[in-house]
Design a protein around this motif. Structure first.
Motif, short mmCIF file in Angstrom:
data_model
loop_
_atom_site.label_atom_id
_atom_site.label_comp_id
_atom_site.label_asym_id
_atom_site.label_seq_id
_atom_site.Cartn_x
_atom_site.Cartn_y
_atom_site.Cartn_z
N TRP A 64 0.85 -1.20 0.00
CA TRP A 64 0.00 0.00 0.00
C TRP A 64 0.88 1.24 0.00
O TRP A 64 1.94 1.25 0.61
N THR A 65 0.42 2.26 -0.67
CA THR A 65 1.03 3.58 -0.58
C THR A 65 0.12 4.40 0.32
O THR A 65 -1.07 4.53 0.04
N VAL A 66 0.69 4.89 1.40
CA VAL A 66 -0.09 5.67 2.37
C VAL A 66 0.47 7.08 2.41
O VAL A 66 1.68 7.28 2.53
N THR A 67 -0.41 8.04 2.29
CA THR A 67 -0.01 9.45 2.35
C THR A 67 -0.92 10.19 3.31
O THR A 67 -2.06 9.79 3.52
N SER B 212 5.66 12.73 3.66
CA SER B 212 4.38 12.22 4.17
C SER B 212 3.82 11.10 3.29
O SER B 212 2.62 10.91 3.20
N VAL B 213 4.71 10.32 2.68
CA VAL B 213 4.30 9.20 1.83
C VAL B 213 5.12 7.97 2.24
O VAL B 213 6.34 8.03 2.32
N ALA C 120 -7.77 7.44 12.34
CA ALA C 120 -8.85 8.42 12.14
C ALA C 120 -9.46 8.84 13.46
O ALA C 120 -9.81 10.01 13.65
N GLU C 121 -9.59 7.90 14.40
CA GLU C 121 -10.13 8.23 15.71
C GLU C 121 -9.17 9.07 16.53
O GLU C 121 -9.57 9.97 17.25
N ARG C 122 -7.88 8.76 16.43
CA ARG C 122 -6.86 9.45 17.23
C ARG C 122 -6.61 10.86 16.75
O ARG C 122 -6.44 11.79 17.53
N HIS D 183 -5.87 14.77 6.42
CA HIS D 183 -6.24 13.73 5.47
C HIS D 183 -5.30 12.55 5.59
O HIS D 183 -4.11 12.72 5.84
N LEU D 184 -5.84 11.36 5.37
CA LEU D 184 -5.08 10.13 5.36
C LEU D 184 -5.61 9.29 4.22
O LEU D 184 -6.81 9.06 4.12
N LEU D 185 -4.72 8.86 3.33
CA LEU D 185 -5.13 8.14 2.13
C LEU D 185 -4.24 6.91 1.95
O LEU D 185 -3.02 7.01 2.04
N ALA D 186 -4.88 5.75 1.71
CA ALA D 186 -4.15 4.51 1.43
C ALA D 186 -4.58 3.99 0.06
O ALA D 186 -5.76 3.84 -0.21
N LEU D 187 -3.59 3.77 -0.79
CA LEU D 187 -3.85 3.29 -2.15
C LEU D 187 -3.11 1.97 -2.37
O LEU D 187 -1.94 1.85 -1.99
N PRO D 188 -3.77 0.98 -2.97
CA PRO D 188 -3.06 -0.27 -3.24
C PRO D 188 -1.96 -0.03 -4.27
O PRO D 188 -2.11 0.77 -5.18
#
Length: 92
Positions: free
Chosen positions: A6-9, A35-36, A54-56, A62-67
């Motif tokens: 996953w690529t998380v940004t 931030s990636v 997201a809760e914390r 913004h938080l985004l996860a892409l396969p």
């Protein structure tokens, strides 16, 4: 289910939140940009990680996860920069 890439940004306005999320993501992968991150994690574990984040981090952002495609990973990792195409990381 087996882990996948996953690529998380993210974009978080609070410095403390950014540091905490960075520490969390480093446990699962490597930092690609400020931030990636590229992480190797199972889908269910990723869902829990994103939900907890997201809760914390309630101060906005913004938080985004892409396969990520496993074949695409090899295009940039382990290849000298001189070998990569002039137009960028991916040469398709």
């Amino acid at each position: 289910m087996r882990p996948s890439w996953w690529t998380v940004t993210f974009d978080l306005p609070d410095d403390r939140d950014r540091r905490q999320l960075t520490t969390l993501l480093r446990r699962h992968g490597v930092r690609v940009l400020y931030s990636v991150f590229t992480i190797h994690i199972g889908d269910a574990h990723l869902d829990r990680l994103l939900a907890a984040s997201a809760e914390r981090f309630t101060g906005g952002g913004h938080l985004l996860a892409l396969p990520s495609c496993p074949d695409c990973e090899t295009a940039g990792y382990g290849v000298p920069l001189e070998v990569l195409p002039e137009q960028g990381w991916a040469g398709w």
